[in-house]
Design an enzyme around this catalytic site. Sequence first.
Site, PDB file in Angstrom:
ATOM      1  N   CYS A   1       1.157  -0.944  -0.107  1.00 39.59           N
ATOM      2  CA  CYS A   1       0.106   0.444  -0.145  1.00 39.59           C
ATOM      3  C   CYS A   1       1.074   0.770  -0.074  1.00 39.59           C
ATOM      4  CB  CYS A   1      -0.890  -0.151   1.618  1.00 39.59           C
ATOM      5  SG  CYS A   1      -2.437   1.735   1.440  1.00 39.59           S
ATOM      6  N   GLU A   2       0.116   2.140  -1.043  1.00 41.66           N
ATOM      7  CA  GLU A   2       1.282   3.315  -0.825  1.00 41.66           C
ATOM      8  C   GLU A   2       1.082   4.484   0.024  1.00 41.66           C
ATOM      9  OE1 GLU A   2      -0.365   5.957  -4.425  1.00 41.66           O
ATOM     10  OE2 GLU A   2       0.508   4.919  -4.865  1.00 41.66           O
ATOM     11  N   HIS A   3       0.939   3.990   1.327  1.00 42.00           N
ATOM     12  CA  HIS A   3      -0.059   5.081   1.718  1.00 42.00           C
ATOM     13  C   HIS A   3       0.916   4.520   3.067  1.00 42.00           C
ATOM     14  CE1 HIS A   3      -3.718   5.540  -0.589  1.00 42.00           C
ATOM     15  NE2 HIS A   3      -3.763   6.896  -0.955  1.00 42.00           N
ATOM     16  N   HIS A   4       0.171   3.360   3.460  1.00 48.49           N
ATOM     17  CA  HIS A   4       1.690   3.232   4.891  1.00 48.49           C
ATOM     18  C   HIS A   4       2.760   1.954   4.929  1.00 48.49           C
ATOM     19  CE1 HIS A   4      -2.534   4.480   6.057  1.00 48.49           C
ATOM     20  NE2 HIS A   4      -1.980   5.336   7.417  1.00 48.49           N
TER      21      HIS A   4
ATOM     22  N   GLN B   1      -4.478  -0.977  -4.658  1.00 52.86           N
ATOM     23  CA  GLN B   1      -5.931  -1.856  -5.232  1.00 52.86           C
ATOM     24  C   GLN B   1      -5.943  -1.122  -7.095  1.00 52.86           C
ATOM     25  OE1 GLN B   1      -7.507  -4.854  -2.364  1.00 52.86           O
ATOM     26  NE2 GLN B   1      -8.406  -4.999  -4.496  1.00 52.86           N
TER      27      GLN B   1
ATOM     28  N   HIS C   1      -5.814  -5.872   2.884  1.00 50.86           N
ATOM     29  CA  HIS C   1      -5.047  -5.078   3.732  1.00 50.86           C
ATOM     30  C   HIS C   1      -4.217  -4.756   4.387  1.00 50.86           C
ATOM     31  CE1 HIS C   1      -5.326  -2.435  -0.665  1.00 50.86           C
ATOM     32  NE2 HIS C   1      -6.514  -3.459  -0.794  1.00 50.86           N
TER      33      HIS C   1
ATOM     34  N   CYS D   1      -2.930  -2.777   6.219  1.00 52.48           N
ATOM     35  CA  CYS D   1      -3.363  -0.517   6.320  1.00 52.48           C
ATOM     36  C   CYS D   1      -4.097  -0.370   6.803  1.00 52.48           C
ATOM     37  CB  CYS D   1      -2.955   0.158   5.594  1.00 52.48           C
ATOM     38  SG  CYS D   1      -3.705  -0.179   4.201  1.00 52.48           S
TER      39      CYS D   1
END
Length: 225
Positions: A113-116, A154, A182, A184
């Site tokens: 996941c590119e956010h976390h 995703q 996910h 996250c």
Amino acid sequence: MKMDNNIEEHDTLGEDHIGTSADTPLRNDAFTLSDLEKIDIIKDDVRHILETLGLDLTDDSLSGTPNRVAKMFVNEIFGGLDPKKKPKASTFDNKYKYGEMLVEKNITVYSTCEHHLLPIVGRAHIAYISNGTVVGLSKMNRVVDYYAKRPQVQERLTIQVVKALQEVLNTDDVACVIDAKHLCVNSRGIRDIESSTVTSEFGGKFKEESTRREFLDYIKLKTKF
């Protein structure tokens, strides 16, 4: 105050897992450094993070962690950022004139996941209808793996897989469904360990209800050996 507002906005985007582009956001100079140079820089950054957290990197168990993480980032879990690693998906004439749908289901997905920067783990299901050419089965797995090995959302991953196979097969008749967990969401934040995320992208004939339903029925089949 403006900076605080931007931080709050970016945190909200990350918590809601909202992507901003169907293409992976890359800088123009993304490939000016060699892999070895990137590893050397990331190694120092990881060391700084761990030391900031208060860890003793002279301990035998931790001393090699910065280098291991840096190599993992560049060579493994983010290796799909390098266009030189894009799989060569050779096509062949459909000499046996197979005109029905071909489905490759339960393709393993390991992404981040590119956010976390936490794992996304799941399965992808792909189908296409030949327009005169076919592609080796393993190449579909490799296309999924290539686009999964980068910081992702995703929805973007699903679109990228379909677009890549449409280009290779020279047809719009490609579909992909991904069902993934996910971490996250599962291991932090709401910590809902049971939920998963399903995304889909349907091209060409798969936008028709009957064709889409046929594909979705196929991926429900229980495969046992």
